[in-house]
Design a protein around this motif. Structure first.
Motif, PDB file in Angstrom:
ATOM      1  N   ILE A 111       0.829  -1.219   0.000  1.00 51.91           N
ATOM      2  CA  ILE A 111       0.000   0.000   0.000  1.00 51.91           C
ATOM      3  C   ILE A 111       0.861   1.266   0.000  1.00 51.91           C
ATOM      4  O   ILE A 111       0.459   2.309  -0.508  1.00 51.91           O
ATOM      5  CB  ILE A 111      -0.973  -0.027   1.205  1.00 51.91           C
ATOM      6  N   ASP A 112       2.066   1.166   0.563  1.00 54.89           N
ATOM      7  CA  ASP A 112       2.959   2.328   0.620  1.00 54.89           C
ATOM      8  C   ASP A 112       3.729   2.546  -0.684  1.00 54.89           C
ATOM      9  O   ASP A 112       4.488   3.509  -0.781  1.00 54.89           O
ATOM     10  CB  ASP A 112       3.976   2.162   1.764  1.00 54.89           C
ATOM     11  N   THR A 113       3.594   1.618  -1.631  1.00 49.16           N
ATOM     12  CA  THR A 113       4.365   1.789  -2.875  1.00 49.16           C
ATOM     13  C   THR A 113       3.469   2.273  -4.016  1.00 49.16           C
ATOM     14  O   THR A 113       3.886   2.259  -5.166  1.00 49.16           O
ATOM     15  CB  THR A 113       5.059   0.474  -3.280  1.00 49.16           C
ATOM     16  N   GLN A 114       2.256   2.714  -3.656  1.00 49.39           N
ATOM     17  CA  GLN A 114       1.368   3.256  -4.686  1.00 49.39           C
ATOM     18  C   GLN A 114       1.984   4.546  -5.241  1.00 49.39           C
ATOM     19  O   GLN A 114       2.599   5.314  -4.494  1.00 49.39           O
ATOM     20  CB  GLN A 114      -0.008   3.555  -4.095  1.00 49.39           C
ATOM     21  N   GLY A 115       1.828   4.737  -6.544  1.00 46.00           N
ATOM     22  CA  GLY A 115       2.356   5.948  -7.173  1.00 46.00           C
ATOM     23  C   GLY A 115       3.853   5.884  -7.455  1.00 46.00           C
ATOM     24  O   GLY A 115       4.436   6.860  -7.925  1.00 46.00           O
ATOM     25  N   ARG A 116       4.500   4.762  -7.134  1.00 49.00           N
ATOM     26  CA  ARG A 116       5.933   4.603  -7.402  1.00 49.00           C
ATOM     27  C   ARG A 116       6.098   3.641  -8.582  1.00 49.00           C
ATOM     28  O   ARG A 116       5.229   2.820  -8.849  1.00 49.00           O
ATOM     29  CB  ARG A 116       6.652   4.008  -6.174  1.00 49.00           C
ATOM     30  N   GLU A 117       7.248   3.725  -9.247  1.00 52.57           N
ATOM     31  CA  GLU A 117       7.542   2.819 -10.370  1.00 52.57           C
ATOM     32  C   GLU A 117       8.231   1.583  -9.816  1.00 52.57           C
ATOM     33  O   GLU A 117       9.363   1.676  -9.332  1.00 52.57           O
ATOM     34  CB  GLU A 117       8.473   3.497 -11.383  1.00 52.57           C
ATOM     35  N   ILE A 118       7.571   0.453  -9.898  1.00 48.50           N
ATOM     36  CA  ILE A 118       8.150  -0.787  -9.382  1.00 48.50           C
ATOM     37  C   ILE A 118       8.654  -1.605 -10.568  1.00 48.50           C
ATOM     38  O   ILE A 118       7.909  -1.825 -11.534  1.00 48.50           O
ATOM     39  CB  ILE A 118       7.085  -1.594  -8.609  1.00 48.50           C
ATOM     40  N   THR A 119       9.911  -2.009 -10.504  1.00 45.00           N
ATOM     41  CA  THR A 119      10.452  -2.859 -11.574  1.00 45.00           C
ATOM     42  C   THR A 119      10.871  -4.184 -10.976  1.00 45.00           C
ATOM     43  O   THR A 119      11.639  -4.226 -10.012  1.00 45.00           O
ATOM     44  CB  THR A 119      11.665  -2.191 -12.256  1.00 45.00           C
ATOM     45  N   THR A 120      10.360  -5.259 -11.546  1.00 47.77           N
ATOM     46  CA  THR A 120      10.744  -6.593 -11.087  1.00 47.77           C
ATOM     47  C   THR A 120      11.623  -7.227 -12.172  1.00 47.77           C
ATOM     48  O   THR A 120      11.761  -6.684 -13.272  1.00 47.77           O
ATOM     49  CB  THR A 120       9.511  -7.474 -10.864  1.00 47.77           C
ATOM     50  N   ILE A 121      12.130  -8.396 -11.861  1.00 42.55           N
ATOM     51  CA  ILE A 121      12.980  -9.097 -12.830  1.00 42.55           C
ATOM     52  C   ILE A 121      12.239  -9.317 -14.158  1.00 42.55           C
ATOM     53  O   ILE A 121      12.844  -9.275 -15.222  1.00 42.55           O
ATOM     54  CB  ILE A 121      13.479 -10.444 -12.218  1.00 42.55           C
ATOM     55  N   GLU A 122      10.920  -9.489 -14.078  1.00 45.18           N
ATOM     56  CA  GLU A 122      10.143  -9.727 -15.302  1.00 45.18           C
ATOM     57  C   GLU A 122      10.114  -8.486 -16.200  1.00 45.18           C
ATOM     58  O   GLU A 122       9.812  -8.595 -17.389  1.00 45.18           O
ATOM     59  CB  GLU A 122       8.697 -10.113 -14.962  1.00 45.18           C
ATOM     60  N   GLY A 123      10.414  -7.313 -15.618  1.00 45.08           N
ATOM     61  CA  GLY A 123      10.307  -6.070 -16.376  1.00 45.08           C
ATOM     62  C   GLY A 123      11.604  -5.647 -17.039  1.00 45.08           C
ATOM     63  O   GLY A 123      11.655  -4.602 -17.696  1.00 45.08           O
ATOM     64  N   LEU A 124      12.674  -6.434 -16.889  1.00 41.94           N
ATOM     65  CA  LEU A 124      13.965  -5.997 -17.447  1.00 41.94           C
ATOM     66  C   LEU A 124      14.056  -6.254 -18.954  1.00 41.94           C
ATOM     67  O   LEU A 124      14.338  -5.344 -19.725  1.00 41.94           O
ATOM     68  CB  LEU A 124      15.121  -6.689 -16.714  1.00 41.94           C
ATOM     69  N   ALA A 125      13.847  -7.472 -19.383  1.00 41.80           N
ATOM     70  CA  ALA A 125      13.967  -7.794 -20.811  1.00 41.80           C
ATOM     71  C   ALA A 125      12.827  -7.123 -21.577  1.00 41.80           C
ATOM     72  O   ALA A 125      11.708  -7.044 -21.075  1.00 41.80           O
ATOM     73  CB  ALA A 125      13.909  -9.305 -21.007  1.00 41.80           C
ATOM     74  N   LYS A 126      13.174  -6.609 -22.752  1.00 43.02           N
ATOM     75  CA  LYS A 126      12.147  -5.968 -23.580  1.00 43.02           C
ATOM     76  C   LYS A 126      12.055  -6.723 -24.904  1.00 43.02           C
ATOM     77  O   LYS A 126      13.078  -6.995 -25.544  1.00 43.02           O
ATOM     78  CB  LYS A 126      12.513  -4.491 -23.878  1.00 43.02           C
ATOM     79  N   ASP A 127      10.850  -7.053 -25.302  1.00 36.72           N
ATOM     80  CA  ASP A 127      10.604  -7.797 -26.550  1.00 36.72           C
ATOM     81  C   ASP A 127      11.498  -9.032 -26.646  1.00 36.72           C
ATOM     82  O   ASP A 127      12.102  -9.292 -27.699  1.00 36.72           O
ATOM     83  CB  ASP A 127      10.832  -6.879 -27.768  1.00 36.72           C
ATOM     84  N   GLY A 128      11.634  -9.724 -25.557  1.00 38.86           N
ATOM     85  CA  GLY A 128      12.415 -10.963 -25.564  1.00 38.86           C
ATOM     86  C   GLY A 128      13.920 -10.738 -25.600  1.00 38.86           C
ATOM     87  O   GLY A 128      14.699 -11.680 -25.716  1.00 38.86           O
TER      88      GLY A 128
END
Ligand code: FES
Ligand code: FES
Length: 220
Positions: free
Chosen positions: A118-135
């Motif tokens: 709830i405290d991370t609303q409005g923040r940009e969260i990046t997980t490992i799944e978000g690193l690679a782009k278009d494979g």
């Protein structure tokens, strides 16, 4: 001759019942006082206390807004893994000591088990799944593969996030800087030399079979 006592006898059951009632009354007064304090602290028009039931929570994860119904006590790690479901972020210690749950929040390396969702609303969260782009893997991910920087792989997402955060701030780190940046991430398999080489490689620094990343000193 035995005489009956004139005062009423308080048996064990009555005594305990009375005790229970007073305890509940005291607890209710305390909870009420605490709620008053919280409301006073929030001030007129301030944030009102949330929960304890599920409340709407919107998180921005890997560039996408996602709506959840979460109890305020739910950690970001729990939200990602069990409600995401984004299971690349690992849960190991769940108490801020191993780094397996590392994610980026507004680009800063963060233990997600130590943050309330709830405290991370409005923040940009990046997980490992978000690193690679278009494979396409990032240089850090690619270097981890090429340097064989994993065994069981359980610590790997956290270490990839730690290395990614380091290179974003310091594109050409020294071996010591890499060690310091990854010191909050434990690898029980002990692949540290390979992880350090991966970080060097991802930052375009020369790495060979004989690159020394650990100085064992004069070990007999
Ligand atoms: S699971 Fe969060 S630091 Fe270990
Ligand atoms: S590769 Fe197994 S814990 Fe790091």
């Amino acid at each position: 001759m035995n005489q009956k006592p004139s005062s009423p006898v308080v048996d064990r059951r009555t005594f305990l019942k009375g005790l229970g009632t007073s305890a509940v009354a005291v607890a209710s007064v305390q909870v009420g006082a605490m709620a008053d304090e919280i409301n006073k602290a929030a001030g007129p028009g301030g944030a009102s206390p949330q929960g304890p039931g599920a409340v709407p929570v919107t998180l921005t994860i890997n560039g996408e807004k996602k709506d959840f119904q979460l109890e305020p006590r739910v950690t970001l790690l729990d939200a990602l893994r069990n409600y995401g479901p984004l299971t690349g972020t690992k849960e190991v210690c769940d108490r801020g000591t191993c780094g397996a749950c590392s994610v980026l929040i507004d680009g800063k390396l963060t233990y997600s088990c130590m943050k309330l969702a709830i405290d991370t609303q409005g923040r940009e969260i990046t997980t490992i799944e978000g690193l690679a782009k278009d494979g396409q893997l990032t240089p850090v991910q690619q270097a981890f593969i090429e340097c064989d920087a994993l065994m069981c792989g359980f610590c790997t997402p956290g270490l990839v996030m730690a290395t990614t955060a380091l290179l974003a701030e310091n594109p050409k780190p020294t071996v010591d800087e890499i060690k310091r940046a990854c010191s909050g991430n434990l690898c029980r398999c002990g692949t540290y030399p390979h992880i350090i080489k991966a970080a060097l490689k991802a930052s375009d620094q020369s790495v060979t079979e004989t690159t020394t990343v650990i100085n064992y000193g004069n070990v007999a």
